[in-house]
Design a protein around this motif. Structure first.
Motif, PDB file in Angstrom:
ATOM      1  N   TYR A  14      66.181  63.968  92.117  1.00  0.00           N
ATOM      2  CA  TYR A  14      65.149  64.997  91.945  1.00  0.00           C
ATOM      3  C   TYR A  14      65.131  65.976  93.106  1.00  0.00           C
ATOM      4  O   TYR A  14      64.717  67.129  92.942  1.00  0.00           O
ATOM      5  CB  TYR A  14      63.773  64.355  91.712  1.00  0.00           C
ATOM      6  N   PHE A  15      65.580  65.532  94.282  1.00  0.00           N
ATOM      7  CA  PHE A  15      65.652  66.475  95.409  1.00  0.00           C
ATOM      8  C   PHE A  15      66.642  67.593  95.117  1.00  0.00           C
ATOM      9  O   PHE A  15      66.450  68.730  95.565  1.00  0.00           O
ATOM     10  CB  PHE A  15      66.028  65.750  96.711  1.00  0.00           C
ATOM     11  N   LYS A  16      67.679  67.293  94.362  1.00  0.00           N
ATOM     12  CA  LYS A  16      68.662  68.328  94.001  1.00  0.00           C
ATOM     13  C   LYS A  16      68.001  69.485  93.255  1.00  0.00           C
ATOM     14  O   LYS A  16      68.451  70.630  93.354  1.00  0.00           O
ATOM     15  CB  LYS A  16      69.773  67.732  93.126  1.00  0.00           C
ATOM     16  N   LEU A  17      66.926  69.181  92.523  1.00  0.00           N
ATOM     17  CA  LEU A  17      66.232  70.210  91.739  1.00  0.00           C
ATOM     18  C   LEU A  17      65.306  71.081  92.585  1.00  0.00           C
ATOM     19  O   LEU A  17      64.920  72.165  92.149  1.00  0.00           O
ATOM     20  CB  LEU A  17      65.417  69.558  90.612  1.00  0.00           C
ATOM     21  N   ILE A  18      64.955  70.599  93.775  1.00  0.00           N
ATOM     22  CA  ILE A  18      63.979  71.332  94.597  1.00  0.00           C
ATOM     23  C   ILE A  18      64.541  71.793  95.936  1.00  0.00           C
ATOM     24  O   ILE A  18      63.851  72.465  96.700  1.00  0.00           O
ATOM     25  CB  ILE A  18      62.712  70.477  94.860  1.00  0.00           C
ATOM     26  N   LYS A  19      65.795  71.441  96.228  1.00  0.00           N
ATOM     27  CA  LYS A  19      66.306  71.664  97.589  1.00  0.00           C
ATOM     28  C   LYS A  19      66.349  73.134  97.998  1.00  0.00           C
ATOM     29  O   LYS A  19      66.363  73.446  99.192  1.00  0.00           O
ATOM     30  CB  LYS A  19      67.672  71.017  97.770  1.00  0.00           C
ATOM     31  N   LYS A  20      66.334  74.047  97.041  1.00  0.00           N
ATOM     32  CA  LYS A  20      66.322  75.473  97.381  1.00  0.00           C
ATOM     33  C   LYS A  20      64.901  76.011  97.552  1.00  0.00           C
ATOM     34  O   LYS A  20      64.713  77.170  97.904  1.00  0.00           O
ATOM     35  CB  LYS A  20      67.074  76.270  96.316  1.00  0.00           C
ATOM     36  N   SER A  21      63.916  75.165  97.328  1.00  0.00           N
ATOM     37  CA  SER A  21      62.521  75.556  97.548  1.00  0.00           C
ATOM     38  C   SER A  21      62.243  75.615  99.046  1.00  0.00           C
ATOM     39  O   SER A  21      63.001  75.083  99.862  1.00  0.00           O
ATOM     40  CB  SER A  21      61.572  74.554  96.893  1.00  0.00           C
ATOM     41  N   LYS A  63      60.446  74.790 102.656  1.00  0.00           N
ATOM     42  CA  LYS A  63      59.999  73.530 103.270  1.00  0.00           C
ATOM     43  C   LYS A  63      58.519  73.291 102.963  1.00  0.00           C
ATOM     44  O   LYS A  63      58.117  72.159 102.666  1.00  0.00           O
ATOM     45  CB  LYS A  63      60.231  73.581 104.787  1.00  0.00           C
ATOM     46  N   THR A  64      57.717  74.346 103.003  1.00  0.00           N
ATOM     47  CA  THR A  64      56.288  74.213 102.713  1.00  0.00           C
ATOM     48  C   THR A  64      56.067  73.684 101.309  1.00  0.00           C
ATOM     49  O   THR A  64      55.237  72.784 101.081  1.00  0.00           O
ATOM     50  CB  THR A  64      55.570  75.566 102.879  1.00  0.00           C
ATOM     51  N   GLU A  65      56.808  74.217 100.350  1.00  0.00           N
ATOM     52  CA  GLU A  65      56.668  73.760  98.963  1.00  0.00           C
ATOM     53  C   GLU A  65      57.070  72.299  98.819  1.00  0.00           C
ATOM     54  O   GLU A  65      56.407  71.518  98.125  1.00  0.00           O
ATOM     55  CB  GLU A  65      57.532  74.630  98.035  1.00  0.00           C
ATOM     56  N   ILE A  66      58.143  71.910  99.501  1.00  0.00           N
ATOM     57  CA  ILE A  66      58.600  70.518  99.407  1.00  0.00           C
ATOM     58  C   ILE A  66      57.613  69.580 100.101  1.00  0.00           C
ATOM     59  O   ILE A  66      57.291  68.506  99.584  1.00  0.00           O
ATOM     60  CB  ILE A  66      60.025  70.376  99.979  1.00  0.00           C
ATOM     61  N   PHE A  67      57.104  69.989 101.249  1.00  0.00           N
ATOM     62  CA  PHE A  67      56.086  69.175 101.923  1.00  0.00           C
ATOM     63  C   PHE A  67      54.837  69.033 101.048  1.00  0.00           C
ATOM     64  O   PHE A  67      54.186  67.976 101.042  1.00  0.00           O
ATOM     65  CB  PHE A  67      55.720  69.777 103.278  1.00  0.00           C
ATOM     66  N   ASP A  68      54.486  70.079 100.314  1.00  0.00           N
ATOM     67  CA  ASP A  68      53.333  69.994  99.402  1.00  0.00           C
ATOM     68  C   ASP A  68      53.588  68.965  98.300  1.00  0.00           C
ATOM     69  O   ASP A  68      52.683  68.204  97.927  1.00  0.00           O
ATOM     70  CB  ASP A  68      53.039  71.363  98.776  1.00  0.00           C
ATOM     71  N   LEU A  69      54.819  68.922  97.791  1.00  0.00           N
ATOM     72  CA  LEU A  69      55.177  67.914  96.794  1.00  0.00           C
ATOM     73  C   LEU A  69      55.127  66.510  97.407  1.00  0.00           C
ATOM     74  O   LEU A  69      54.656  65.557  96.765  1.00  0.00           O
ATOM     75  CB  LEU A  69      56.572  68.184  96.235  1.00  0.00           C
ATOM     76  N   CYS A  70      55.602  66.391  98.650  1.00  0.00           N
ATOM     77  CA  CYS A  70      55.516  65.109  99.361  1.00  0.00           C
ATOM     78  C   CYS A  70      54.066  64.637  99.425  1.00  0.00           C
ATOM     79  O   CYS A  70      53.775  63.444  99.214  1.00  0.00           O
ATOM     80  CB  CYS A  70      56.071  65.233 100.777  1.00  0.00           C
ATOM     81  N   GLU A  71      53.171  65.559  99.690  1.00  0.00           N
ATOM     82  CA  GLU A  71      51.768  65.185  99.830  1.00  0.00           C
ATOM     83  C   GLU A  71      51.196  64.688  98.500  1.00  0.00           C
ATOM     84  O   GLU A  71      50.392  63.746  98.469  1.00  0.00           O
ATOM     85  CB  GLU A  71      50.953  66.364 100.366  1.00  0.00           C
TER      86      GLU A  71
END
Length: 235
Positions: A49-56, A58-66
């Motif tokens: 699933y990271f492959k689908l978001i890796k171009k997002s 860092k803020t967006e990915i950290f928000d998903l982490c949260e």
């Protein structure tokens, strides 16, 4: 983006089994939320699933982490930990506040604590060692997970022989901690540090052994030669 979270949760549910769930719970004294998915499978799902978001961003990915952290499920926390570590080349000093929030707000078991701290926070501290002073503040926290985090964040740096002075200062702060998971955490930190600084750690343990809880002491001397262990364990 939240569709990805829903898809991850669906895949975790589909990958769970009762046997793994029951065996997983046995590792924890505290109640935990667990789907019952093998760690290797969780890691694989997170990577896919990271492959689908890796171009997002860092803020967006950290928000998903949260969002993953907020669920309370241990498997979701592992994916959040892995995703934040995948972004390690992008860490900047201000990220510390995000990591501190995750430690203080979401950690509720030793496995999530160690996964986040060994990798994400350990890497951050190596990049920005000025933040060692913040770990020393964590060591004085009322939150048991922050106290454990102050020690286990230094496991990987300790393995590389780094930060001996700071490791001993954190051990000093945690020395009399009554929480067994904190004792195990700083004992583990000392054990790993002893592989590069055996004599210094041995001398430290001998100087503190009359006060050091036996749990921490046993962890700390685990990799030492038999004769050193015998001296350290002698009453």
């Amino acid at each position: 983006m939240e569709d990805i979270i829903n898809d991850i949760r669906k895949e975790l549910r589909n990958s769970s089994d009762e046997k793994t769930q029951k065996s997983g719970k046995r590792f924890f004294k505290e109640p935990i939320d667990i789907y019952g998915v093998k760690t290797a499978t969780v890691r694989k799902i997170g990577k896919e699933y990271f492959k689908l978001i890796k171009k997002s961003s860092k803020t967006e990915i950290f928000d998903l982490c949260e969002i993953l952290w907020k669920s309370g499920y241990i498997e979701e926390s592992f994916i959040a930990c892995n995703w934040s570590y995948f972004l390690r080349k992008q860490y900047v000093p201000s990220d510390f506040k995000t990591f501190e929030k995750w430690v203080g707000t979401f950690l509720n078991n030793w496995a999530s604590c160690d996964t986040l701290c060994n990798h994400t926070i350990g890497e951050f501290i190596e990049m920005y060692p000025d933040y060692l002073s913040e770990l020393k503040k964590w060591a004085r926290s009322e939150n048991r997970w922050m106290r454990r985090a102050s020690a286990v964040s230094l496991i990987i740096p300790a393995r590389k022989g780094k930060f001996l002075k700071d490791i001993l200062e954190i051990a000093d702060i945690l020395l009399l901690d009554k929480d067994d998971l904190v004792q195990k955490g700083y004992g583990w930190m000392l054990k790993v540090a002893s592989q590069s600084h055996q004599q210094e750690i041995f001398d430290y343990i001998i100087s503190k052994k009359s006060n050091m809880p036996r749990t921490a002491l046993r962890y700390a001397i685990e990799k030492m030669p038999k004769e050193m262990k015998t001296i350290a364990m002698a009453k």
